[in-house]
Design a protein around this motif. Structure first.
Motif, short mmCIF file in Angstrom:
data_model
loop_
_atom_site.label_atom_id
_atom_site.label_comp_id
_atom_site.label_asym_id
_atom_site.label_seq_id
_atom_site.Cartn_x
_atom_site.Cartn_y
_atom_site.Cartn_z
N GLY A 48 0.60 -1.09 0.11
CA GLY A 48 0.09 0.06 -0.20
C GLY A 48 0.97 1.26 0.09
N VAL A 49 1.62 1.60 -1.00
CA VAL A 49 2.47 2.79 -1.10
C VAL A 49 1.72 4.07 -1.08
N ASP A 50 2.00 4.87 0.01
CA ASP A 50 1.40 6.01 0.31
C ASP A 50 2.50 7.28 0.14
N PRO A 51 2.24 7.77 -1.31
CA PRO A 51 3.14 8.99 -1.52
C PRO A 51 3.19 10.03 -0.46
N ARG A 52 2.08 10.55 0.25
CA ARG A 52 2.17 11.38 1.10
C ARG A 52 2.81 10.95 2.44
N ALA A 53 2.56 9.81 2.83
CA ALA A 53 3.20 9.29 4.27
C ALA A 53 4.83 9.29 3.94
N ILE A 54 5.06 8.84 2.66
CA ILE A 54 6.76 8.82 2.40
C ILE A 54 7.22 10.16 2.43
N ALA A 55 6.55 11.16 1.76
CA ALA A 55 7.47 12.39 1.73
C ALA A 55 7.40 12.95 2.94
N ILE A 56 6.21 12.97 3.86
CA ILE A 56 6.36 13.51 5.21
C ILE A 56 7.37 12.73 5.93
N GLN A 108 2.79 5.14 10.84
CA GLN A 108 1.99 6.03 11.71
C GLN A 108 1.21 6.97 10.81
N LEU A 109 2.24 7.50 9.97
CA LEU A 109 1.45 8.59 9.04
C LEU A 109 0.40 7.98 8.13
N LYS A 110 0.69 6.57 7.72
CA LYS A 110 -0.31 5.72 6.82
C LYS A 110 -1.77 5.72 7.56
N ALA A 111 -1.73 5.79 8.86
CA ALA A 111 -2.70 5.63 9.67
C ALA A 111 -3.63 6.86 9.89
N LEU A 112 -3.05 8.01 9.49
CA LEU A 112 -3.61 9.04 9.87
C LEU A 112 -4.86 9.40 8.61
N GLN A 113 -6.03 9.99 8.89
CA GLN A 113 -6.91 10.33 7.97
C GLN A 113 -6.35 11.05 6.84
N GLN A 114 -7.30 11.11 5.90
CA GLN A 114 -6.56 11.79 4.61
C GLN A 114 -6.53 13.26 4.81
N SER A 115 -7.53 13.75 5.56
CA SER A 115 -7.60 15.34 5.82
C SER A 115 -6.43 15.49 6.72
N GLN A 116 -5.79 14.78 7.56
CA GLN A 116 -4.65 15.06 8.58
C GLN A 116 -3.43 15.16 7.75
N GLN A 117 -3.27 14.03 6.71
CA GLN A 117 -2.25 14.28 5.85
C GLN A 117 -2.34 15.30 4.96
N ASN A 158 5.88 23.23 7.72
CA ASN A 158 5.12 24.51 7.65
C ASN A 158 3.57 24.03 7.42
N ILE A 159 2.74 24.34 8.15
CA ILE A 159 1.31 23.48 7.93
C ILE A 159 0.44 24.84 8.07
N GLN A 160 -0.61 25.23 7.16
CA GLN A 160 -1.48 26.35 7.27
C GLN A 160 -2.86 25.50 6.84
N GLY A 161 -3.88 26.63 7.13
CA GLY A 161 -5.14 26.20 6.71
C GLY A 161 -5.71 24.87 7.60
N SER A 162 -6.78 24.36 6.88
CA SER A 162 -7.28 23.09 7.82
C SER A 162 -8.18 22.38 6.81
N SER A 163 -8.50 21.10 7.34
CA SER A 163 -9.34 20.29 6.33
C SER A 163 -10.85 20.63 6.25
N GLY A 164 -11.03 21.89 6.93
CA GLY A 164 -12.50 22.31 6.87
C GLY A 164 -13.63 21.40 7.37
#
Length: 281
Positions: A48-56, A108-117, A158-164
């Motif tokens: 289950g390769v997760d590009p966002r989790a890999i980058a972070i 651990q990052l893979k387990a996060l909700q998509q909005s949190q990623q 650097n994180i700004q904004g929100s998942s809404g």
């Protein structure tokens, strides 16, 4: 009696280097040939390769281990659902430790909700670009990195904004935080605030901040609630990982605030103290 010719056995050609059977390595050439294998940290993903989790996770690894001088040199798609991220390291780096740290964070990052990623990706240029690069690499059999990819000197995420999502009622969210905080024990020493006292102060600073948008207040309070729940067993490894993620996200949420904001000053004092009580620093 008729005889049947036995099928000929196919002779297997042994694997070797150099590929030309008429050539051999000259003195010292084999060491030069194989050395890159030992100079790189090979992060192999097979499920289950997760590009966002890999980058972070890779950026976190580089930030936490600047002495390793991590530099991405290649990405390779392996089979249908496998991916190799290869990074050059400084001489003497403990690749076993680096790999273990990376995959603990990655899982651990893979387990996060998509909005949190997305919170961790959207406003961070390096992570966003790396995600795009990884996604491109996954569409090709082999992808070599060009240019400067050394990230050992990258500053905090650097994180700004929100998942809404679920932003509407700050009072309800803050009330849930208070409930979670009330389940924590009071500090035994009035001069040494514990997790409950530090998080209560942080909650107050967030809700009273005039610089923080409501959406970001809601997300920040959710992270305080996560810290409060983890604070029931602050030395347990799973709770420490939860706390580390929540603190990272809070730092990102606060990073867009002006330096004069009271919340920035408070966070600069409270977050390190909270991290210490979780055994994170």
């Amino acid at each position: 009696m008729s005889s049947c010719a036995s099928p000929q056995k196919k002779t297997l050609t042994p694997l070797r280097k150099p590929d030309n059977k008429q050539e051999v390595f000259a003195d010292g050439d084999f060491a030069d040939f194989i050395q890159p294998i030992f100079d790189t940290l090979d992060l192999y993903h097979n499920q289950g390769v997760d590009p966002r989790a890999i980058a972070i996770a890779f950026k976190n690894l580089a930030e936490n281990n600047p002495e390793a001088e991590l530099e991405i040199v290649a990405m390779e798609k392996r089979g249908k659902d496998k991916f190799l991220l290869r990074a050059k390291t400084a001489e003497g780096s403990d690749k076993s430790q680096l790999s273990a740290e990376y995959f603990a964070d990655y899982n651990q990052l893979k387990a996060l909700q998509q909005s949190q990623q997305l919170l961790l990706v959207e406003k961070d240029n390096y992570i966003s670009q790396l995600v795009t690069t990884i996604q491109t690499a996954l569409q090709q059999p082999k992808f070599n990195i060009q240019g400067d990819t050394n990230v050992s000197d990258i500053s905090g995420i650097n994180i700004q904004g929100s998942s809404g999502s679920s932003v509407a009622n700050l009072g309800t969210i803050s009330g849930n935080v208070s409930i979670a905080l009330n389940q924590l024990p009071d500090a035994t020493d009035a001069e040494k605030p514990g997790i409950k006292e530090l998080l209560s102060q942080l909650q107050q600073e967030i809700t009273q901040s005039s610089y923080l948008p409501e959406e970001n207040k809601a997300e920040a309070l959710e992270q305080v609630k996560a810290l409060a729940e983890a604070g029931k067993n602050p030395q347990e490894s799973t709770q420490q990982k939860t706390a580390k993620t929540a603190i990272t996200m809070l730092k990102g949420i606060f990073s867009g605030l002006p330096a004069v904001a009271t919340l920035v000053e408070a966070a600069n004092k409270l977050l390190p103290a909270i991290s210490k009580l979780f055994g994170l620093g």
